[in-house]
Design a protein around this motif. Sequence first.
Motif, PDB file in Angstrom:
ATOM      1  N   LEU A 115       0.834  -1.203   0.000  1.00  0.00           N
ATOM      2  CA  LEU A 115       0.000   0.000   0.000  1.00  0.00           C
ATOM      3  C   LEU A 115       0.869   1.255   0.000  1.00  0.00           C
ATOM      4  O   LEU A 115       0.571   2.221  -0.718  1.00  0.00           O
ATOM      5  CB  LEU A 115      -0.940   0.003   1.203  1.00  0.00           C
ATOM      6  CG  LEU A 115      -1.827   1.250   1.320  1.00  0.00           C
ATOM      7  CD1 LEU A 115      -2.715   1.418   0.086  1.00  0.00           C
ATOM      8  CD2 LEU A 115      -2.683   1.193   2.585  1.00  0.00           C
ATOM      9  N   ALA A 116       1.937   1.262   0.790  1.00  0.00           N
ATOM     10  CA  ALA A 116       2.830   2.414   0.794  1.00  0.00           C
ATOM     11  C   ALA A 116       3.397   2.646  -0.604  1.00  0.00           C
ATOM     12  O   ALA A 116       3.427   3.783  -1.108  1.00  0.00           O
ATOM     13  CB  ALA A 116       3.955   2.214   1.803  1.00  0.00           C
ATOM     14  N   GLU A 117       3.834   1.593  -1.258  1.00  0.00           N
ATOM     15  CA  GLU A 117       4.378   1.720  -2.615  1.00  0.00           C
ATOM     16  C   GLU A 117       3.320   2.247  -3.580  1.00  0.00           C
ATOM     17  O   GLU A 117       3.600   3.102  -4.437  1.00  0.00           O
ATOM     18  CB  GLU A 117       4.900   0.368  -3.097  1.00  0.00           C
ATOM     19  CG  GLU A 117       6.122  -0.127  -2.341  1.00  0.00           C
ATOM     20  CD  GLU A 117       6.494  -1.556  -2.691  1.00  0.00           C
ATOM     21  OE1 GLU A 117       7.649  -1.935  -2.442  1.00  0.00           O
ATOM     22  OE2 GLU A 117       5.628  -2.309  -3.201  1.00  0.00           O
ATOM     23  N   LYS A 118       2.098   1.763  -3.439  1.00  0.00           N
ATOM     24  CA  LYS A 118       1.021   2.184  -4.339  1.00  0.00           C
ATOM     25  C   LYS A 118       0.695   3.662  -4.136  1.00  0.00           C
ATOM     26  O   LYS A 118       0.502   4.405  -5.111  1.00  0.00           O
ATOM     27  CB  LYS A 118      -0.225   1.325  -4.092  1.00  0.00           C
ATOM     28  CG  LYS A 118      -1.372   1.600  -5.057  1.00  0.00           C
ATOM     29  CD  LYS A 118      -1.000   1.194  -6.474  1.00  0.00           C
ATOM     30  CE  LYS A 118      -2.173   1.335  -7.413  1.00  0.00           C
ATOM     31  NZ  LYS A 118      -1.797   1.008  -8.818  1.00  0.00           N
ATOM     32  N   LEU A 119       0.623   4.116  -2.895  1.00  0.00           N
ATOM     33  CA  LEU A 119       0.313   5.516  -2.632  1.00  0.00           C
ATOM     34  C   LEU A 119       1.413   6.437  -3.158  1.00  0.00           C
ATOM     35  O   LEU A 119       1.123   7.511  -3.709  1.00  0.00           O
ATOM     36  CB  LEU A 119       0.101   5.738  -1.139  1.00  0.00           C
ATOM     37  CG  LEU A 119      -1.184   5.171  -0.557  1.00  0.00           C
ATOM     38  CD1 LEU A 119      -1.232   5.396   0.953  1.00  0.00           C
ATOM     39  CD2 LEU A 119      -2.416   5.775  -1.215  1.00  0.00           C
ATOM     40  N   LEU A 120       2.656   6.046  -3.000  1.00  0.00           N
ATOM     41  CA  LEU A 120       3.747   6.857  -3.532  1.00  0.00           C
ATOM     42  C   LEU A 120       3.649   6.963  -5.050  1.00  0.00           C
ATOM     43  O   LEU A 120       3.887   8.032  -5.632  1.00  0.00           O
ATOM     44  CB  LEU A 120       5.100   6.264  -3.122  1.00  0.00           C
ATOM     45  CG  LEU A 120       5.431   6.337  -1.627  1.00  0.00           C
ATOM     46  CD1 LEU A 120       6.713   5.582  -1.333  1.00  0.00           C
ATOM     47  CD2 LEU A 120       5.543   7.780  -1.156  1.00  0.00           C
TER      48      LEU A 120
END
Length: 427
Positions: A115-120
Amino acid sequence: MPTDPGQPKPAPAETPGAATAAELAHVGEASGAQWLQRYSSSLMGVFGTPQRVLVRGAGCLVWDADGKEYLDLLGGIAVNALGHAHPFVTSVISSQLATLGHVSNFFTSPTQIALAEKLLQLAGAPAGSKVFFANSGTEANEAAFKLARRNSGPGRTRIIALEGAFHGRTMGALALTAKEAYRTPFEPLPGGVVHIPFGDVEALRAAVDDTVAAVFLEPIQGEAGVRPLPEGYLRAAREATTAAGALLILDEVQTGIGRTGKWLASADAGIVPDAVTLAKGLGGGFPIGALITYGEQTSHLLTAGQHGTTFGGNPVATAAALATLHAIESQGVMENARRVGEQLRTALAAVDHVTEVRGEGLLIGFDLDADMAPAAVNAALDAGFIINAPGPRTIRLAPPLILTSAQADQFVQALPNILATAIGAIE
């Protein structure tokens, strides 16, 4: 996955026919009035008296304890981006909870990292950017407040926010919030916050100097009645904060995650902020918030031990958010928000007693020609619609992003009678 024979076997799952949450609460055994009486005896009165007791939802519809159906045009205040009981999101949540629910932040999980990667990616954040997960928009803004405090130095003690701003109700977030009725009972609040006139570029430029640690802005002020910042204001804020060495922090808790037909309402401003806060629609109804910091310099302001959370970024919340983002991406949801939002704004502008319509996508505010907005909310409930009055003359709509054209038409056609009833109630 095969189990290790040397390890204890997992506890067996509940057998089919186990009690549902509704059964545990004995839903169906009491009327709405009886539930409200029990509410007043057991819950703190910080929200006043609930308008209805809701027991079930599907898509853009909800039903109350007495069986009445409503078209939900508020979406849990911009939270239920995909409506109620979205089958993909609910299946992912159920599957994740049955696999791994909570681990604390001594550990991580694949869903948290993904999720962190997707939001970035969705935020267009440069290399070195980072994410912190919280449980709500207020918590995300509280983390951003601490980030701002870390941008310190000799004499750099002020934080700028706007008149009309709403950033939450915990103490740091409340200091950023402008409404005196929310602030006064809890003063003294964390110091150094200065509120300047909304949308006034010259006031902004005059306020931002080397004593300012950060400027907090909502691209569209939702709680103030859906007020978009003027064209060019965000660019002016970026220029002023860069020149002064201050952070530019954007609160996209209400405006982000497709609400305006874009991942971020600020996406077209042509700027890179130092931080963005998200929540509401991110989890599709499951509680989650996020702070995104942009670039190496900003991401290093908060270091190990300087902030934390027990539940933030847990596997279930992050799985819910991943499912929500996937559904928004793969099902044309943002295009629908743009199209139906434009349809709604155009139609609302032609309704008698409507004096102004504002907003973008499916975050819409419209003003009325008399102080009848609260009465209109009540009349709309009686007519089967859930709307909101952030001010005496203002109605806010923030429906699920899957609202159909037919459902939008249904509300517009009912609105003249709703307003007529409201006028009668205040005369």
